[in-house]
Design an enzyme around this catalytic site. Structure first.
Site, PDB file in Angstrom:
ATOM      1  CG  ASP A 212      35.159  42.541  43.362  1.00 38.62           C
ATOM      2  OD1 ASP A 212      34.213  43.323  43.539  1.00 38.62           O
ATOM      3  OD2 ASP A 212      36.272  42.601  43.685  1.00 38.62           O
TER       4      ASP A 212
ATOM      5  CD  GLU B 259      38.112  38.682  48.365  1.00 40.54           C
ATOM      6  OE1 GLU B 259      39.408  38.385  48.760  1.00 40.54           O
ATOM      7  OE2 GLU B 259      37.667  39.649  48.660  1.00 40.54           O
TER       8      GLU B 259
HETATM    9  C1  LIG Z   1      40.939  43.714  48.333  1.00 39.49           C
HETATM   10  C2  LIG Z   1      41.222  42.045  48.735  1.00 39.49           C
HETATM   11  O1  LIG Z   1      41.020  42.021  49.912  1.00 39.49           O
HETATM   12  N1  LIG Z   1      41.641  41.168  47.907  1.00 39.49           N
HETATM   13  C3  LIG Z   1      42.230  39.944  48.119  1.00 39.49           C
HETATM   14  C4  LIG Z   1      42.653  39.280  47.217  1.00 39.49           C
HETATM   15  C5  LIG Z   1      43.072  37.867  47.674  1.00 39.49           C
HETATM   16  C6  LIG Z   1      44.152  37.308  46.483  1.00 39.49           C
HETATM   17  C7  LIG Z   1      44.684  35.749  46.932  1.00 39.49           C
HETATM   18  N2  LIG Z   1      43.266  34.986  47.109  1.00 39.49           N
HETATM   19  C8  LIG Z   1      45.365  35.710  48.115  1.00 39.49           C
HETATM   20  O2  LIG Z   1      44.948  35.607  49.317  1.00 39.49           O
HETATM   21  O3  LIG Z   1      46.532  35.972  47.883  1.00 39.49           O
HETATM   22  C9  LIG Z   1      43.184  40.193  49.481  1.00 39.49           C
HETATM   23  O4  LIG Z   1      43.395  39.237  50.162  1.00 39.49           O
HETATM   24  O5  LIG Z   1      44.134  41.239  49.524  1.00 39.49           O
END
Ligand SMILES: CC(=O)N[C@@H](CCC[C@H](N)C(=O)O)C(=O)O
Length: 371
Positions: free
Chosen positions: A69, A128
């Site tokens: 990513d 993200e």
């Molecule tokens: C690995 C990581 O930190 N991923 C993010 C993915 C975000 C998903 C979405 N934008 C949300 O905020 O629900 C995480 O916050 O876990």
């Protein structure tokens, strides 16, 4: 690339974090790097602000994909690095600079010496927000180069360098973003009885939302409701006409996410009634859980240990990843790569140790050549 070259690429990328689907400088950097590699086996396609890069195998019967990513976060950097972000208010605070560098380091090795199978490198935007994996998966570019197997990594600040952690089955949670808008009646701070104060309504909503997990979710199940941002009002001596909460919800089970949403909506009805206001809820992007295919686990553990690194059986985490959508369609897995930082993911002081870059390249290359 030796470790110095990997460090340089990581630092270059660290300076230019860009938010989801705005990764134009990042895409240009990646393209320039790829153009400098031996071109005999490489084909490149742009997809929005991302890239698909295929390395032709010597006698292919399948395609193995590796996904990195590429987006940054709207977080103010506080590392004090001399190579800190040059984009104000944006930072690679989730390690995507590492993920890209490891992909480039591996791609270089494959471009110099291809393996039997075709290898597809996915440089995916917007992990993200708002989620690039699903539209990338549905794109014509991806359909033309559809892989048979896929894997990815995520940096893990809590693990030492040289450690790789993963598990069979559920690794990351289901996620749903949460955006809640409050509309009341503004006015003078000295005449609260003539107004409907949305700072107060949003504050009470935030506090009450914290009892959803403790009182509605089975204690043997797991879930998270986090409000990460509150905005409201315009002036210190005025009553706020509007307010906004922004957050995220996490669950291991899909049913539990349905329950969280039901409770979030029920709570809104109660606050609307008691504060005489209007509330609207938007769930933004939702990500599917990351579920590893168990058949890869033993061979992967052997690869890690044969390289002299430590393999750890990890627990499932409440982090989310849109890579879950890719694993829903294509057999594969995700793993954590130890980077040993005192500060965690999404923290402005995150400082992953750069020695982990070479570990990442070694593990990813060996995995690609072994699958
Ligand atoms: C690995 C990581 O930190 N991923 C993010 C993915 C975000 C998903 C979405 N934008 C949300 O905020 O629900 C995480 O916050 O876990």
């Amino acid at each position: 690339m030796n470790s110095e070259a990997l460090q340089k690429v990581r630092r270059d990328l660290h300076k230019i974090p860009e938010l989801g689907f705005q990764e134009t400088k990042t895409q240009a950097y990646l393209l320039q790097f790829i153009e400098g590699l031996p071109q005999d086996y490489i084909e490149v396609k742009k997809w929005r602000t991302g890239l698909l890069v295929r390395v032709q195998g010597t006698n292919p019967s399948k395609t193995v994909a590796y996904r990195a990513d590429i987006d940054g976060l709207p977080i103010i950097e506080e590392t004090g690095y001399p190579f800190a972000s040059t984009h104000e208010g944006q930072m690679h605070a989730c390690g995507h600079d590492f993920h890209m560098t490891i992909a480039l380091g591996t791609l270089e090795r494959l471009a110099q010496s291809p393996t039997v199978e075709n290898v597809l490198f996915l440089f995916q935007p917007a992990e993200e927000n708002p989620g690039g994996a699903l539209p990338m998966l549905q794109s014509e570019e991806m359909k033309a180069w559809w892989p048979d197997e896929i894997f990815a990594l995520h940096i893990a600040p809590e693990h030492p360098v040289g450690t790789v952690a993963t598990k069979e089955g559920l690794l990351f949670a289901n996620t749903s973003e949460l955006y809640i808008d409050f509309k009341g009646k503004g006015g003078h701070a000295a005449y609260p009885h003539l107004t409907r104060d949305m700072v107060l309504a949003a504050s009470q909503y935030t506090v009450q939302a914290q009892s959803i997990v403790s009182r509605a979710v089975d204690p043997l199940d797991s879930a998270v409701v986090t409000i990460g941002k509150i905005t409201g009002g315009t002036v210190q001596n005025g009553i706020a006409e509007t307010a906004r909460l922004e957050g995220t919800m996490r669950s291991f089970k899909a049913d539990t996410m349905d329950l969280l949403k039901k409770k979030i909506e029920g709570l809104a009805k109660g606050i609307e009634y008691s504060h005489e206001c209007e509330i609207s809820i938007d769930y933004g992007s939702n990500y599917y859980q990351v579920k590893n295919d168990g058949t890869f686990m033993d061979p992967f553990q052997r690869i890690v240990e044969d390289l002299g690194y430590t393999f750890v059986e990890s627990k499932a985490a409440m982090t989310g990843e849109d890579f879950g959508y890719m694993l829903k369609e294509i057999p594969g897995f995700m793993f954590w790569l130890g980077v040993d930082s005192d500060y965690g993911l999404h923290n402005g002081s995150l400082k992953p140790k750069e020695e982990a870059l070479e570990v990442g390249v070694n593990v990813v290359e060996r995995t690609i050549r072994s699958l």
